[in-house]
Design a protein around this motif. Structure first.
Motif, PDB file in Angstrom:
ATOM      1  N   GLY A 180      19.442  71.679 -27.243  1.00 47.52           N
ATOM      2  CA  GLY A 180      18.687  71.709 -28.502  1.00 47.52           C
ATOM      3  C   GLY A 180      18.377  73.139 -28.895  1.00 47.52           C
ATOM      4  N   ASP A 181      17.769  73.293 -30.043  1.00 49.19           N
ATOM      5  CA  ASP A 181      17.358  74.613 -30.538  1.00 49.19           C
ATOM      6  C   ASP A 181      15.882  74.530 -30.860  1.00 49.19           C
ATOM      7  N   LEU A 182      15.162  75.618 -30.625  1.00 49.08           N
ATOM      8  CA  LEU A 182      13.751  75.600 -30.992  1.00 49.08           C
ATOM      9  C   LEU A 182      13.640  75.720 -32.505  1.00 49.08           C
ATOM     10  N   PRO A 183      12.871  74.816 -33.139  1.00 47.28           N
ATOM     11  CA  PRO A 183      12.724  74.918 -34.591  1.00 47.28           C
ATOM     12  C   PRO A 183      12.056  76.245 -34.963  1.00 47.28           C
ATOM     13  N   GLU A 184      12.394  76.743 -36.184  1.00 43.86           N
ATOM     14  CA  GLU A 184      11.719  77.952 -36.661  1.00 43.86           C
ATOM     15  C   GLU A 184      10.222  77.686 -36.708  1.00 43.86           C
ATOM     16  N   ASN A 185       9.449  78.695 -36.455  1.00 38.14           N
ATOM     17  CA  ASN A 185       7.982  78.596 -36.439  1.00 38.14           C
ATOM     18  C   ASN A 185       7.447  77.697 -35.326  1.00 38.14           C
ATOM     19  N   PHE A 186       8.296  77.383 -34.349  1.00 37.45           N
ATOM     20  CA  PHE A 186       7.807  76.569 -33.223  1.00 37.45           C
ATOM     21  C   PHE A 186       6.825  77.430 -32.443  1.00 37.45           C
ATOM     22  N   SER A 187       5.632  76.885 -32.173  1.00 39.34           N
ATOM     23  CA  SER A 187       4.636  77.707 -31.470  1.00 39.34           C
ATOM     24  C   SER A 187       5.096  77.935 -30.023  1.00 39.34           C
ATOM     25  N   GLU A 188       4.557  78.959 -29.412  1.00 37.86           N
ATOM     26  CA  GLU A 188       4.924  79.353 -28.043  1.00 37.86           C
ATOM     27  C   GLU A 188       4.987  78.129 -27.113  1.00 37.86           C
ATOM     28  N   ARG A 189       6.080  78.030 -26.321  1.00 38.00           N
ATOM     29  CA  ARG A 189       6.180  76.882 -25.417  1.00 38.00           C
ATOM     30  C   ARG A 189       5.215  77.048 -24.241  1.00 38.00           C
ATOM     31  N   GLN A 190       4.565  75.959 -23.899  1.00 38.70           N
ATOM     32  CA  GLN A 190       3.689  75.963 -22.722  1.00 38.70           C
ATOM     33  C   GLN A 190       4.291  74.983 -21.736  1.00 38.70           C
ATOM     34  N   GLY A 191       4.442  75.381 -20.479  1.00 37.82           N
ATOM     35  CA  GLY A 191       4.914  74.419 -19.480  1.00 37.82           C
ATOM     36  C   GLY A 191       6.269  74.783 -18.923  1.00 37.82           C
ATOM     37  N   ASP A 192       6.847  73.820 -18.254  1.00 42.19           N
ATOM     38  CA  ASP A 192       8.053  74.044 -17.469  1.00 42.19           C
ATOM     39  C   ASP A 192       9.245  73.367 -18.160  1.00 42.19           C
ATOM     40  N   TYR A 193      10.273  74.155 -18.484  1.00 41.27           N
ATOM     41  CA  TYR A 193      11.409  73.626 -19.260  1.00 41.27           C
ATOM     42  C   TYR A 193      12.729  73.942 -18.566  1.00 41.27           C
ATOM     43  N   TYR A 194      13.755  73.143 -18.838  1.00 40.34           N
ATOM     44  CA  TYR A 194      15.112  73.497 -18.435  1.00 40.34           C
ATOM     45  C   TYR A 194      15.645  74.514 -19.447  1.00 40.34           C
ATOM     46  N   THR A 195      16.490  75.439 -18.955  1.00 36.57           N
ATOM     47  CA  THR A 195      17.024  76.475 -19.848  1.00 36.57           C
ATOM     48  C   THR A 195      18.309  76.021 -20.526  1.00 36.57           C
ATOM     49  N   TYR A 196      19.183  75.373 -19.760  1.00 37.99           N
ATOM     50  CA  TYR A 196      20.502  74.992 -20.280  1.00 37.99           C
ATOM     51  C   TYR A 196      20.703  73.487 -20.130  1.00 37.99           C
ATOM     52  N   ALA A 197      21.599  72.967 -20.973  1.00 39.08           N
ATOM     53  CA  ALA A 197      21.906  71.531 -20.915  1.00 39.08           C
ATOM     54  C   ALA A 197      22.447  71.141 -19.545  1.00 39.08           C
ATOM     55  N   SER A 198      23.159  72.051 -18.859  1.00 39.91           N
ATOM     56  CA  SER A 198      23.724  71.710 -17.538  1.00 39.91           C
ATOM     57  C   SER A 198      22.615  71.284 -16.565  1.00 39.91           C
ATOM     58  N   GLU A 199      21.443  71.929 -16.676  1.00 37.73           N
ATOM     59  CA  GLU A 199      20.334  71.560 -15.778  1.00 37.73           C
ATOM     60  C   GLU A 199      19.828  70.153 -16.110  1.00 37.73           C
ATOM     61  N   LEU A 200      19.841  69.832 -17.406  1.00 35.52           N
ATOM     62  CA  LEU A 200      19.416  68.485 -17.820  1.00 35.52           C
ATOM     63  C   LEU A 200      20.424  67.440 -17.324  1.00 35.52           C
TER      64      LEU A 200
END
Ligand SMILES: Cc1cc2nc3c(=O)[nH]c(=O)nc-3n(C[C@H](O)[C@H](O)[C@H](O)COP(=O)(O)OP(=O)(O)OC[C@H]3O[C@@H](n4cnc5c(N)ncnc54)[C@H](O)[C@@H]3O)c2cc1C
Length: 286
Positions: free
Chosen positions: A108-128
């Motif tokens: 996915g892509d972060l939408p424009e104006n998306f507020s700072e992400r808080q928490g733990d995320y996968y970086t790439y689709a391969s990890e998902l």
């Protein structure tokens, strides 16, 4: 039926992509379109996941409608750029509880104006992909880009990253839209040469209006064959003839892909049953 099971009984699949509503009030009209599209009996239908994740409940609702009420194989998209690891696990539990057993794993892509992400995320689709495979239960698909992903340093590098996704367990791939079949055939030769052997479904977006195609070109710079540039300039101010030429071109593109043994055609229907109908009427099945 799972998508991998479908592939054991059919050589070429045909599938549709729909997007879910963003609000409760839009649900009924989208449900009607989805029902009409499912009536064409595609091999599966995929349901997109809104960037930002805020409308994920509607992705589940539409996928569940397809699977549990319309007897249609459903592929739920899931993105990890804006969904925390904990929420991904909760989403997998929800999808499993709704009997949805196919997921398209995306960054996915972060939408424009998306507020700072808080928490733990996968970086790439391969990890998902890895996470969903470790979870079990699901068939997992992933995205690929015959012209290279816009952020990558060229197609070769992007294909190396694609190989990581399939090594992590992606069962099949769906391409980004393209209009030049030669681009797709060359991409297929390259990925097969690099040891990527999973089925690849060609993503076809029929051109139905000038705004849509102008947007696609400005966002992705997709290569257009001379035939397409010619009808775009000829019918720029004639929406009806433009739509007809766009649908005729999509039929021609799909015919050529099917003659060349494509494993599946995934039509970006944009929730328009008339688009699917026109294509299937002129060209019933792969
Ligand atoms: C068929 C299809 C369906 C889609 N559906 C949706 C949807 O429902 N919702 C939505 O929001 N978006 C959707 N998208 C858009 C997609 O989310 C974007 O194109 C996004 O920018 C990339 O997602 P990805 O899963 O391909 O990411 P990735 O595979 O993670 O790749 C993203 C970029 O990172 C690079 N990369 C990957 N792995 C590595 C690595 N290990 N090291 C360095 N670089 C790496 C890649 O080369 C690429 O440039 C879809 C796209 C396609 C083709």
């Amino acid at each position: 039926m799972r998508i991998t099971e479908k592939l054991t009984v059919k050589k070429q699949l045909i599938s549709f992509e729909v997007f879910p509503p963003k609000t409760d009030s839009a649900f009924d009209s989208i449900e009607r379109s989805v029902r009409e599209l499912a009536a064409f009996n595609p091999d599966f239908m995929s349901v997109t996941y809104g960037a930002g994740g805020g409308t994920s409940k509607y992705t589940v609702k539409i996928a569940s409608l397809l699977k549990n009420k319309l007897d249609t194989t459903a592929l739920a998209h899931l993105t990890c750029a804006s969904t925390t690891k904990a929420d991904i696990t909760r989403m997998l539990d929800t999808l499993k509880s709704e009997n949805i057993d196919n997921i398209l794993a995306l960054r996915g892509d972060l939408p424009e104006n998306f507020s700072e992400r808080q928490g733990d995320y996968y970086t790439y689709a391969s990890e998902l992909v890895s996470e969903i495979k470790n979870y079990g239960y699901f068939d997992v698909g992933a995205a690929c880009y015959p012209e290279g992903h816009p952020e990558s340093n060229g197609l070769d590098e992007d294909i190396s990253h694609l190989k990581i996704k399939t090594d992590c367990g992606a069962d099949f791939l769906i391409t980004q839209l393209f209009y030049d079949n030669e681009v797709f055939f060359s991409f297929m030769d390259k990925i097969r040469g690099r040891g990527i052997s999973v089925p690849v479904f060609a993503g076809i977006m029929p051109i139905t209006n000038i705004k849509q195609i102008d947007r696609i070109i400005s966002l992705s710079g997709t290569k257009l064959p001379a035939e397409v540039t010619a009808f775009l300039s000829k019918y720029r101010d004639n929406p009806e003839d433009l739509k007809k030429a766009g649908l005729d071109f999509a039929v021609k593109q799909i015919s050529e892909l099917c003659e060349n043994s494509v494993e599946g055609v995934h039509i970006y229907t944009m929730n328009k049953p008339e688009v699917a109908e026109t294509i299937l009427r002129q060209f019933p099945r792969c």
